[in-house]
Write a protein that holds these residues in place. Structure first.
Motif, PDB file in Angstrom:
ATOM      1  N   GLU A  64      41.646 -60.563  46.636  1.00 49.61           N
ATOM      2  CA  GLU A  64      40.115 -61.044  46.356  1.00 49.61           C
ATOM      3  C   GLU A  64      39.353 -59.845  45.782  1.00 49.61           C
ATOM      4  OE1 GLU A  64      40.457 -65.344  48.416  1.00 49.61           O
ATOM      5  OE2 GLU A  64      39.529 -63.718  49.505  1.00 49.61           O
ATOM      6  N   ILE A  65      38.579 -60.173  44.932  1.00 45.07           N
ATOM      7  CA  ILE A  65      37.662 -59.090  44.238  1.00 45.07           C
ATOM      8  C   ILE A  65      36.061 -59.866  44.695  1.00 45.07           C
ATOM      9  CG2 ILE A  65      36.757 -57.919  42.326  1.00 45.07           C
ATOM     10  CD1 ILE A  65      39.817 -57.543  43.000  1.00 45.07           C
ATOM     11  N   ASP A  67      32.399 -58.573  43.423  1.00 43.77           N
ATOM     12  CA  ASP A  67      31.542 -58.004  42.426  1.00 43.77           C
ATOM     13  C   ASP A  67      30.053 -57.995  43.060  1.00 43.77           C
ATOM     14  OD1 ASP A  67      30.528 -56.862  40.164  1.00 43.77           O
ATOM     15  OD2 ASP A  67      30.907 -58.611  38.934  1.00 43.77           O
ATOM     16  N   CYS A  70      26.568 -58.367  40.219  1.00 41.77           N
ATOM     17  CA  CYS A  70      27.547 -58.737  39.115  1.00 41.77           C
ATOM     18  C   CYS A  70      26.728 -58.971  37.765  1.00 41.77           C
ATOM     19  CB  CYS A  70      28.296 -60.216  39.247  1.00 41.77           C
ATOM     20  SG  CYS A  70      27.273 -61.353  39.739  1.00 41.77           S
ATOM     21  N   GLY A  76      33.285 -58.956  35.691  1.00 38.56           N
ATOM     22  CA  GLY A  76      34.249 -60.484  35.900  1.00 38.56           C
ATOM     23  C   GLY A  76      34.857 -60.858  34.538  1.00 38.56           C
ATOM     24  N   SER A  80      38.996 -60.945  34.183  1.00 37.81           N
ATOM     25  CA  SER A  80      39.653 -62.346  33.773  1.00 37.81           C
ATOM     26  C   SER A  80      40.779 -62.195  32.578  1.00 37.81           C
ATOM     27  CB  SER A  80      38.755 -63.272  33.364  1.00 37.81           C
ATOM     28  OG  SER A  80      38.062 -63.103  32.217  1.00 37.81           O
ATOM     29  N   TYR A  85      42.628 -63.081  38.703  1.00 35.70           N
ATOM     30  CA  TYR A  85      41.902 -62.851  40.039  1.00 35.70           C
ATOM     31  C   TYR A  85      40.795 -63.869  40.320  1.00 35.70           C
ATOM     32  CZ  TYR A  85      43.737 -58.087  38.988  1.00 35.70           C
ATOM     33  OH  TYR A  85      44.319 -57.016  38.540  1.00 35.70           O
ATOM     34  N   ILE A  87      37.357 -64.016  42.091  1.00 33.61           N
ATOM     35  CA  ILE A  87      36.315 -63.102  41.962  1.00 33.61           C
ATOM     36  C   ILE A  87      35.036 -63.635  42.352  1.00 33.61           C
ATOM     37  CG2 ILE A  87      34.886 -61.486  40.736  1.00 33.61           C
ATOM     38  CD1 ILE A  87      37.235 -61.650  38.529  1.00 33.61           C
ATOM     39  N   TYR A 106      34.228 -66.443  37.481  1.00 33.17           N
ATOM     40  CA  TYR A 106      34.083 -66.165  39.045  1.00 33.17           C
ATOM     41  C   TYR A 106      34.325 -67.458  39.964  1.00 33.17           C
ATOM     42  CZ  TYR A 106      31.547 -61.781  37.726  1.00 33.17           C
ATOM     43  OH  TYR A 106      31.239 -60.491  37.273  1.00 33.17           O
ATOM     44  N   TYR A 127      36.849 -58.749  51.288  1.00 34.38           N
ATOM     45  CA  TYR A 127      37.628 -58.548  50.028  1.00 34.38           C
ATOM     46  C   TYR A 127      38.667 -57.432  50.284  1.00 34.38           C
ATOM     47  CZ  TYR A 127      34.289 -62.152  48.649  1.00 34.38           C
ATOM     48  OH  TYR A 127      33.470 -63.226  48.744  1.00 34.38           O
TER      49      TYR A 127
END
Length: 215
Positions: A64-65, A67, A70, A76, A80, A85, A87, A106, A127
């Motif tokens: 898991e990310i 940001d 962001c 993101g 993608s 992912y 996010i 996201y 994360y």
């Protein structure tokens, strides 16, 4: 001098003025992407590809990310296109966060989150990879915000931070990154020096690993 260059420079005057910085980005959100593209801001693409590399090398399909800062969701959006992912993102500006949601890149995005505050937002967990692109720049956050980002990483998780050249020089980011206060929480794996960032200047990209608790 172009309006886009001026708009970017005007965002660099808000150290210790989070409300002023937030208002500036609330007003700028609709024109942000155009202005940054005009100035050849490639940092989000560099950061996203870097995250993809780190996830491939050190993570797993379920990594898991987070940001951190962001903005309109540029990191993101690129991520993608590179893989599947999960996010989550936060930004100081509600309007910037709203733009990020429109990307559909996201899982969740929250506005009104000040990364200068040394505390993890209770709505978010920890994360495998934390990424912050364009936040460690003049007028935004001090180097101590790195400690906040570390709190969002799982033990053993990675933290990727870009530091614009002028910011690193003015704030002494490297000295702080190598100080015991950071070393007690995370280790520096490597630094990619003077890489592409924006037309005006480059940036360093730093990768830290959060220290796992002693057994």
């Amino acid at each position: 001098m172009s309006n886009s260059f001026t708009n970017i420079k005007q965002s660099h005057v808000f150290f210790e003025d989070a409300p002023g910085l937030k208002k500036y980005y609330e007003d700028w959100a609709s024109g942000y992407d155009v202005d940054l593209a005009d100035q050849k801001w490639v940092a989000p693409r560099v950061a996203a590809n870097f995250v993809h590399l780190l996830a491939s090398a050190y993570g797993s399909p379920g990594t898991e990310i987070f940001d951190a800062g962001c903005g309109t969701g540029l990191v993101g959006s690129v991520l993608s296109t590179l893989g599947t992912y999960e996010i989550d993102g936060v930004d100081l500006s509600e309007n910037m966060a709203a733009e990020a949601r429109k990307t559909n890149a996201y899982r969740k995005v929250y506005g009104g989150v000040d990364l200068s505050v040394p505390k993890r937002d209770e709505r978010l967990g920890q994360y495998g990879i934390v990424v912050s692109s364009g936040v460690f720049t003049l007028g935004h956050v001090r180097p101590t915000a790195l400690l906040t980002l570390i709190e969002y990483a799982l033990p053993g998780g990675l933290i990727l931070v870009s530091t614009r050249g002028s910011y690193a020089t003015e704030t002494g980011f490297e000295e702080f990154a190598l100080a015991s206060e950071v070393g007690a929480r995370a280790s520096l794996l490597f630094k990619l020096p003077d890489a592409s960032y924006i037309a005006e200047e480059g940036a360093d990209y730093w990768v830290f690993r959060r220290t796992a608790p002693a057994q």
